[in-house]
Design a protein around this motif. Structure first.
Motif, PDB file in Angstrom:
ATOM      1  N   ASP A 248       1.072  -0.911   0.079  1.00 17.31           N
ATOM      2  CA  ASP A 248       0.128   0.019  -0.203  1.00 17.31           C
ATOM      3  C   ASP A 248       0.548   1.297  -0.541  1.00 17.31           C
ATOM      4  O   ASP A 248       0.329   1.879  -0.545  1.00 17.31           O
ATOM      5  CB  ASP A 248      -1.455   0.094   1.141  1.00 17.31           C
ATOM      6  CG  ASP A 248      -2.086  -0.856   0.868  1.00 17.31           C
ATOM      7  OD1 ASP A 248      -1.907  -0.987  -0.318  1.00 17.31           O
ATOM      8  OD2 ASP A 248      -2.538  -1.600   2.186  1.00 17.31           O
ATOM      9  N   MET A 249       1.939   1.396   0.915  1.00 20.28           N
ATOM     10  CA  MET A 249       2.804   2.294   0.673  1.00 20.28           C
ATOM     11  C   MET A 249       3.504   2.804  -0.414  1.00 20.28           C
ATOM     12  O   MET A 249       3.246   3.763  -1.250  1.00 20.28           O
ATOM     13  CB  MET A 249       3.996   1.948   2.034  1.00 20.28           C
ATOM     14  CG  MET A 249       3.288   2.403   3.262  1.00 20.28           C
ATOM     15  SD  MET A 249       4.796   1.464   4.534  1.00 20.28           S
ATOM     16  CE  MET A 249       6.389   2.341   4.041  1.00 20.28           C
TER      17      MET A 249
ATOM     18  N   TYR B 266       2.724   1.627  -3.516  1.00 16.67           N
ATOM     19  CA  TYR B 266       1.541   2.013  -4.373  1.00 16.67           C
ATOM     20  C   TYR B 266       1.180   3.942  -4.759  1.00 16.67           C
ATOM     21  O   TYR B 266       1.099   4.137  -5.772  1.00 16.67           O
ATOM     22  CB  TYR B 266       0.441   1.082  -3.975  1.00 16.67           C
ATOM     23  CG  TYR B 266      -1.089   1.675  -5.379  1.00 16.67           C
ATOM     24  CD1 TYR B 266      -1.135   1.128  -6.687  1.00 16.67           C
ATOM     25  CD2 TYR B 266      -1.942   2.477  -4.658  1.00 16.67           C
ATOM     26  CE1 TYR B 266      -2.130   1.520  -7.476  1.00 16.67           C
ATOM     27  CE2 TYR B 266      -2.681   2.402  -5.196  1.00 16.67           C
ATOM     28  CZ  TYR B 266      -3.168   2.412  -6.903  1.00 16.67           C
ATOM     29  OH  TYR B 266      -4.595   2.638  -7.954  1.00 16.67           O
ATOM     30  N   ASN B 267       0.651   3.838  -3.391  1.00 15.34           N
ATOM     31  CA  ASN B 267       0.356   5.566  -2.840  1.00 15.34           C
ATOM     32  C   ASN B 267       2.075   5.988  -2.872  1.00 15.34           C
ATOM     33  O   ASN B 267       1.660   7.422  -3.391  1.00 15.34           O
ATOM     34  CB  ASN B 267       0.115   5.039  -1.467  1.00 15.34           C
ATOM     35  CG  ASN B 267      -0.902   4.949  -0.778  1.00 15.34           C
ATOM     36  OD1 ASN B 267      -1.859   5.341  -1.570  1.00 15.34           O
ATOM     37  ND2 ASN B 267      -0.984   4.635   0.187  1.00 15.34           N
ATOM     38  N   ARG B 268       3.432   5.352  -3.035  1.00 14.08           N
ATOM     39  CA  ARG B 268       4.304   6.411  -3.549  1.00 14.08           C
ATOM     40  C   ARG B 268       3.835   6.546  -5.206  1.00 14.08           C
ATOM     41  O   ARG B 268       3.892   7.910  -5.411  1.00 14.08           O
ATOM     42  CB  ARG B 268       4.667   6.362  -2.842  1.00 14.08           C
ATOM     43  CG  ARG B 268       6.276   6.538  -4.022  1.00 14.08           C
ATOM     44  CD  ARG B 268       7.468   6.431  -3.062  1.00 14.08           C
ATOM     45  NE  ARG B 268       7.895   4.669  -3.460  1.00 14.08           N
ATOM     46  CZ  ARG B 268       8.654   4.683  -4.691  1.00 14.08           C
ATOM     47  NH1 ARG B 268       8.832   5.769  -5.537  1.00 14.08           N
ATOM     48  NH2 ARG B 268       8.972   3.382  -5.595  1.00 14.08           N
TER      49      ARG B 268
ATOM     50  N   THR C 235       1.893   6.442  -7.403  1.00 12.62           N
ATOM     51  CA  THR C 235       0.378   6.769  -7.786  1.00 12.62           C
ATOM     52  C   THR C 235       0.079   8.365  -7.192  1.00 12.62           C
ATOM     53  O   THR C 235      -1.546   8.685  -7.424  1.00 12.62           O
ATOM     54  CB  THR C 235      -0.838   6.553  -6.933  1.00 12.62           C
ATOM     55  OG1 THR C 235      -1.111   5.655  -5.888  1.00 12.62           O
ATOM     56  CG2 THR C 235      -0.806   4.851  -7.697  1.00 12.62           C
ATOM     57  N   ASN C 236       0.911   8.971  -6.761  1.00 11.43           N
ATOM     58  CA  ASN C 236       0.881  10.279  -5.886  1.00 11.43           C
ATOM     59  C   ASN C 236      -0.192  10.342  -4.941  1.00 11.43           C
ATOM     60  O   ASN C 236      -1.019  11.407  -4.206  1.00 11.43           O
ATOM     61  CB  ASN C 236       0.705  11.025  -6.679  1.00 11.43           C
ATOM     62  CG  ASN C 236       1.991  11.469  -7.721  1.00 11.43           C
ATOM     63  OD1 ASN C 236       3.122  11.178  -7.296  1.00 11.43           O
ATOM     64  ND2 ASN C 236       2.008  11.883  -9.190  1.00 11.43           N
ATOM     65  N   ASP C 237      -0.816   9.425  -3.971  1.00  8.44           N
ATOM     66  CA  ASP C 237      -1.714   9.046  -3.066  1.00  8.44           C
ATOM     67  C   ASP C 237      -1.224   9.025  -1.880  1.00  8.44           C
ATOM     68  O   ASP C 237      -1.737   9.537  -0.986  1.00  8.44           O
ATOM     69  CB  ASP C 237      -2.405   7.775  -3.296  1.00  8.44           C
ATOM     70  CG  ASP C 237      -3.479   7.813  -4.245  1.00  8.44           C
ATOM     71  OD1 ASP C 237      -3.714   8.281  -5.009  1.00  8.44           O
ATOM     72  OD2 ASP C 237      -3.710   6.813  -4.746  1.00  8.44           O
ATOM     73  N   HIS C 238       0.347   9.080  -1.440  1.00 10.64           N
ATOM     74  CA  HIS C 238       0.799   9.232  -0.273  1.00 10.64           C
ATOM     75  C   HIS C 238       0.670  10.690  -0.314  1.00 10.64           C
ATOM     76  O   HIS C 238       1.164  11.014   1.083  1.00 10.64           O
ATOM     77  CB  HIS C 238       2.305   9.456  -0.459  1.00 10.64           C
ATOM     78  CG  HIS C 238       2.804   9.852  -1.526  1.00 10.64           C
ATOM     79  ND1 HIS C 238       2.903  10.237  -2.856  1.00 10.64           N
ATOM     80  CD2 HIS C 238       3.611  10.678  -0.982  1.00 10.64           C
ATOM     81  CE1 HIS C 238       4.107  10.735  -3.194  1.00 10.64           C
ATOM     82  NE2 HIS C 238       4.254  11.882  -2.377  1.00 10.64           N
TER      83      HIS C 238
ATOM     84  N   MET D  29      -2.717  12.344   0.000  1.00 14.26           N
ATOM     85  CA  MET D  29      -3.499  12.544   0.906  1.00 14.26           C
ATOM     86  C   MET D  29      -3.080  12.454   2.087  1.00 14.26           C
ATOM     87  O   MET D  29      -2.672  12.029   2.640  1.00 14.26           O
ATOM     88  CB  MET D  29      -4.514  11.190   0.404  1.00 14.26           C
ATOM     89  CG  MET D  29      -4.808  11.444  -1.115  1.00 14.26           C
ATOM     90  SD  MET D  29      -5.638  10.279  -1.997  1.00 14.26           S
ATOM     91  CE  MET D  29      -6.968  11.410  -1.055  1.00 14.26           C
TER      92      MET D  29
ATOM     93  N   MET E  32      -4.164  10.391   5.629  1.00 16.61           N
ATOM     94  CA  MET E  32      -4.386   9.550   6.627  1.00 16.61           C
ATOM     95  C   MET E  32      -4.353   9.720   8.087  1.00 16.61           C
ATOM     96  O   MET E  32      -4.014  10.341   8.609  1.00 16.61           O
ATOM     97  CB  MET E  32      -3.693   8.421   6.143  1.00 16.61           C
ATOM     98  CG  MET E  32      -3.263   7.778   4.235  1.00 16.61           C
ATOM     99  SD  MET E  32      -1.639   7.065   3.583  1.00 16.61           S
ATOM    100  CE  MET E  32      -2.827   5.529   4.001  1.00 16.61           C
TER     101      MET E  32
END
Length: 147
Positions: free
Chosen positions: A113-114, A116-118, A120-123, A125, A127
């Motif tokens: 998850d970490m 993937y977020n990194r 896809t730039n979702d990091h 957001m 949390m």
């Protein structure tokens, strides 16, 4: 076609470090038939190509001599979605993940998850930094202790 089935079969046996006898046992194809395939005297029929390709974990078309990737592709069907192609490396990762216990799966999922977020730039957001579930907190503490 660039290479014969006999040559590709010989290559696959060599790459997989497999003897004719072992291939015969895994496929229930007679030793003499496999010898004839290897000599090029007989070209195996499609059902035998399938059995040997599966046992050797190679692409059937590759084994027949076509200019395609050697890697075998697995297709997985999910009731809720269209078929998806699973590459051999992905299957290997999935098999390893399934062999882990609950804690190991949780650790891998957290890192995945970490990453993937990194990627896809979702990091970026925000949390939540808490959990209402005490079991989740224990697993997170164990992960942090290991890091």
């Amino acid at each position: 076609m660039e290479e014969t089935t006999a040559l590709r079969l010989r290559k696959a046996l060599n790459i997989r470090s497999m003897k004719q006898m072992e291939l015969s046992e895994k496929t229930n194809i007679g030793k003499s038939a496999i010898s004839q395939y290897l000599s090029g005297k007989v070209i195996p029929k499609q059902d035998k190509i399938y059995l040997m390709a599966k046992a050797l974990n190679v692409n059937e078309a590759w084994l027949m001599g076509y200019d395609v990737e050697m890697s075998r592709i697995t297709i997985s069907y999910n009731k809720t979605s269209a078929p998806s192609i699973i590459k051999p490396k992905e299957k290997e990762l999935l098999d390893k993940y399934r062999a882990l216990d609950e804690k190991g799966q949780h650790t891998v999922s957290t890192i995945l998850d970490m990453e993937y977020n990194r990627c896809t730039n979702d990091h970026l957001m925000p949390m939540a930094a808490h959990s209402d579930n005490e079991d989740d907190l224990d697993l997170i503490r164990q992960d942090l202790d290991e890091l």
